[in-house]
Design a protein around this motif. Structure first.
Motif, PDB file in Angstrom:
ATOM      1  N   THR A   8       0.733  -1.317  -0.054  1.00 31.66           N
ATOM      2  CA  THR A   8       0.047   0.129  -0.117  1.00 31.66           C
ATOM      3  C   THR A   8       0.777   1.395  -0.161  1.00 31.66           C
ATOM      4  N   ASP A   9       0.070   2.287  -0.603  1.00 31.16           N
ATOM      5  CA  ASP A   9       0.686   3.626  -0.739  1.00 31.16           C
ATOM      6  C   ASP A   9       0.298   4.459   0.541  1.00 31.16           C
ATOM      7  N   ILE A  10       0.725   5.301   0.970  1.00 35.50           N
ATOM      8  CA  ILE A  10       0.388   6.169   2.412  1.00 35.50           C
ATOM      9  C   ILE A  10      -0.608   7.436   2.060  1.00 35.50           C
ATOM     10  N   GLU A  11      -0.033   8.368   1.537  1.00 35.24           N
ATOM     11  CA  GLU A  11      -0.668   9.675   1.397  1.00 35.24           C
ATOM     12  C   GLU A  11      -1.661   9.383   0.205  1.00 35.24           C
ATOM     13  N   GLY A  12      -2.850   9.840   0.667  1.00 31.64           N
ATOM     14  CA  GLY A  12      -3.918   9.983  -0.141  1.00 31.64           C
ATOM     15  C   GLY A  12      -4.785   8.434  -0.315  1.00 31.64           C
ATOM     16  N   THR A  13      -3.998   7.390   0.405  1.00 30.93           N
ATOM     17  CA  THR A  13      -4.671   6.199   0.264  1.00 30.93           C
ATOM     18  C   THR A  13      -4.809   5.534   1.943  1.00 30.93           C
ATOM     19  N   THR A  14      -3.930   5.550   2.667  1.00 26.32           N
ATOM     20  CA  THR A  14      -4.339   5.279   4.135  1.00 26.32           C
ATOM     21  C   THR A  14      -4.696   6.270   4.837  1.00 26.32           C
ATOM     22  N   SER A  15      -4.073   7.522   4.083  1.00 27.74           N
ATOM     23  CA  SER A  15      -4.075   8.985   4.976  1.00 27.74           C
ATOM     24  C   SER A  15      -4.241   9.996   4.269  1.00 27.74           C
ATOM     25  N   VAL A 127       4.293  -1.474   2.698  1.00 26.69           N
ATOM     26  CA  VAL A 127       4.230  -0.288   2.379  1.00 26.69           C
ATOM     27  C   VAL A 127       5.415   0.173   1.128  1.00 26.69           C
ATOM     28  N   TYR A 128       4.781   0.915   0.197  1.00 31.49           N
ATOM     29  CA  TYR A 128       5.828   1.601  -0.722  1.00 31.49           C
ATOM     30  C   TYR A 128       5.277   2.951  -0.997  1.00 31.49           C
ATOM     31  N   SER A 129       6.092   4.060  -0.620  1.00 28.97           N
ATOM     32  CA  SER A 129       5.868   5.207  -0.445  1.00 28.97           C
ATOM     33  C   SER A 129       7.094   6.054  -0.741  1.00 28.97           C
ATOM     34  N   SER A 130       6.745   7.260  -1.341  1.00 25.57           N
ATOM     35  CA  SER A 130       7.859   8.271  -1.739  1.00 25.57           C
ATOM     36  C   SER A 130       8.823   8.638  -0.536  1.00 25.57           C
ATOM     37  N   GLY A 131       8.004   8.507   0.822  1.00 21.76           N
ATOM     38  CA  GLY A 131       8.766   9.192   1.903  1.00 21.76           C
ATOM     39  C   GLY A 131       9.691   7.963   2.213  1.00 21.76           C
ATOM     40  N   SER A 132      10.747   8.568   2.989  1.00 23.04           N
ATOM     41  CA  SER A 132      11.700   7.450   3.258  1.00 23.04           C
ATOM     42  C   SER A 132      11.197   6.208   4.041  1.00 23.04           C
ATOM     43  N   VAL A 133      11.888   5.031   4.298  1.00 23.36           N
ATOM     44  CA  VAL A 133      11.458   3.986   4.979  1.00 23.36           C
ATOM     45  C   VAL A 133      11.086   4.410   6.535  1.00 23.36           C
ATOM     46  N   ALA A 134      12.368   5.294   7.061  1.00 20.92           N
ATOM     47  CA  ALA A 134      12.273   5.911   8.411  1.00 20.92           C
ATOM     48  C   ALA A 134      10.986   6.548   8.746  1.00 20.92           C
ATOM     49  N   ALA A 135      10.891   7.556   7.614  1.00 18.71           N
ATOM     50  CA  ALA A 135       9.717   8.264   7.841  1.00 18.71           C
ATOM     51  C   ALA A 135       8.261   7.536   7.713  1.00 18.71           C
ATOM     52  N   GLN A 136       8.137   6.501   7.109  1.00 22.46           N
ATOM     53  CA  GLN A 136       7.131   5.717   6.985  1.00 22.46           C
ATOM     54  C   GLN A 136       6.777   5.126   8.599  1.00 22.46           C
ATOM     55  N   LYS A 137       8.039   4.444   9.029  1.00 25.39           N
ATOM     56  CA  LYS A 137       8.030   3.662  10.267  1.00 25.39           C
ATOM     57  C   LYS A 137       7.463   4.409  11.479  1.00 25.39           C
ATOM     58  N   LEU A 188      -1.656  -7.340  -4.214  1.00 28.15           N
ATOM     59  CA  LEU A 188      -2.397  -6.045  -4.622  1.00 28.15           C
ATOM     60  C   LEU A 188      -1.771  -4.854  -4.008  1.00 28.15           C
ATOM     61  N   PHE A 189      -1.531  -3.932  -4.938  1.00 28.75           N
ATOM     62  CA  PHE A 189      -1.097  -2.705  -4.636  1.00 28.75           C
ATOM     63  C   PHE A 189      -2.276  -1.726  -4.628  1.00 28.75           C
ATOM     64  N   LEU A 190      -2.233  -0.853  -3.714  1.00 23.97           N
ATOM     65  CA  LEU A 190      -3.245   0.270  -3.119  1.00 23.97           C
ATOM     66  C   LEU A 190      -2.758   1.567  -3.306  1.00 23.97           C
ATOM     67  N   SER A 191      -3.424   2.450  -4.290  1.00 21.08           N
ATOM     68  CA  SER A 191      -2.838   3.775  -4.364  1.00 21.08           C
ATOM     69  C   SER A 191      -3.791   4.585  -4.902  1.00 21.08           C
ATOM     70  N   ASP A 192      -3.638   5.935  -4.696  1.00 19.61           N
ATOM     71  CA  ASP A 192      -4.698   7.095  -5.212  1.00 19.61           C
ATOM     72  C   ASP A 192      -4.066   7.633  -6.590  1.00 19.61           C
ATOM     73  N   ILE A 193      -3.065   7.043  -7.135  1.00 25.73           N
ATOM     74  CA  ILE A 193      -2.408   7.757  -8.261  1.00 25.73           C
ATOM     75  C   ILE A 193      -2.484   6.733  -9.210  1.00 25.73           C
TER      76      ILE A 193
END
Length: 239
Positions: A8-15, A127-137, A188-193
């Motif tokens: 899953t993506d984060i921004e716009g998807t989970t949050s 999670v796969y996000s453009s934010g760093s792994v550290a930021a994701q955590k 399954l990949f989840l995203s808003d883009i």
């Protein structure tokens, strides 16, 4: 095809996008100059990477010119550039904000409920996000719904490649196949883009389009839902 893993993506998807845009980005921009000046020795490698990337963009900057590098980083924030050194630095600054209690990460209630349910059903979550792994955590460890970090089995960021590039998803799928013995078609990949979903589908993953703040498209290019709670209608194999 049975779904055996969620990416899953984060921004716009989970949050919400607004949390990142209106809270995290301004906080990083405001605190970046002082943070870099105070930690320039520890950030030497990151600043060198910033100088190298800036030079390739036609903006030569010496790796020891702290003030010029600060300006480059601020300009990248203004341009919403997905530069790995910037993302890493933002993660460090956001860590200070999270730990001080300056904010908590927004989560859509339907996303939190689904993630908890899938974890309880032993469905691997990544999670796969453009934010760093550290930021994701940091994000999931300090969410409005509590510490959600233990729900996830792993994280990917732009170190693996750009999110609109099919090769990035091929790399992720190959690693996850080695780890879990699961084929790309069972992920399954989840995203808003849409463009991210296009790339994931080109790599063989199943895809779902989270359309949060506008009507669902009449003929979506990917299975489209308004919330995580609607995903089971499109993917009956989901627990």
């Amino acid at each position: 095809m049975t779904i055996k893993l969620i990416l899953t993506d984060i921004e716009g998807t989970t949050s919400s996008i607004s949390f990142v845009k209106d809270v995290l980005f301004p906080y990083a921009a405001e605190h970046l100059p002082a943070y870099v000046r105070a930690h320039s020795d520890e950030l030497r490698s990151l600043l060198a990477d910033t100088a190298a990337l800036s030079t390739t963009e036609g903006r030569p900057v010496a790796s020891d010119d702290t003030e010029a590098l600060i300006q480059v980083l601020l300009d990248w924030i203004s341009a919403d550039k997905k530069a790995t050194p910037l993302k890493t630095l933002q993660g460090l600054i956001w860590q200070a904000g999270y730990e001080s209690g300056a904010y908590r990460a927004h989560m859509y209630p339907d996303a939190t409920a689904a993630l908890r349910h899938w974890h309880a059903c032993e469905l691997p979550l990544y999670v796969y996000s453009s934010g760093s792994v550290a930021a994701q955590k940091l994000f999931f460890a300090h969410s409005e719904d509590g510490n959600l970090l233990p729900l996830f089995s792993g994280h990917f960021d732009t170190q693996v490649g750009g999110k609109r590039e099919a090769e990035s998803y091929r790399r992720i799928a190959a690693e996850l196949q080695r780890t879990h013995g699961i084929n790309a078609a069972e992920m399954l990949f989840l995203s808003d883009i849409k463009e991210e979903l296009d790339a994931a589908r080109a790599a063989g993953l199943q895809t779902a389009w989270l359309v949060r703040d506008e009507p669902l498209p009449a003929q979506p290019a990917h299975p489209a839902v308004a919330s995580f709670s609607d995903l089971a209608e499109c993917f009956p194999s989901l627990p």
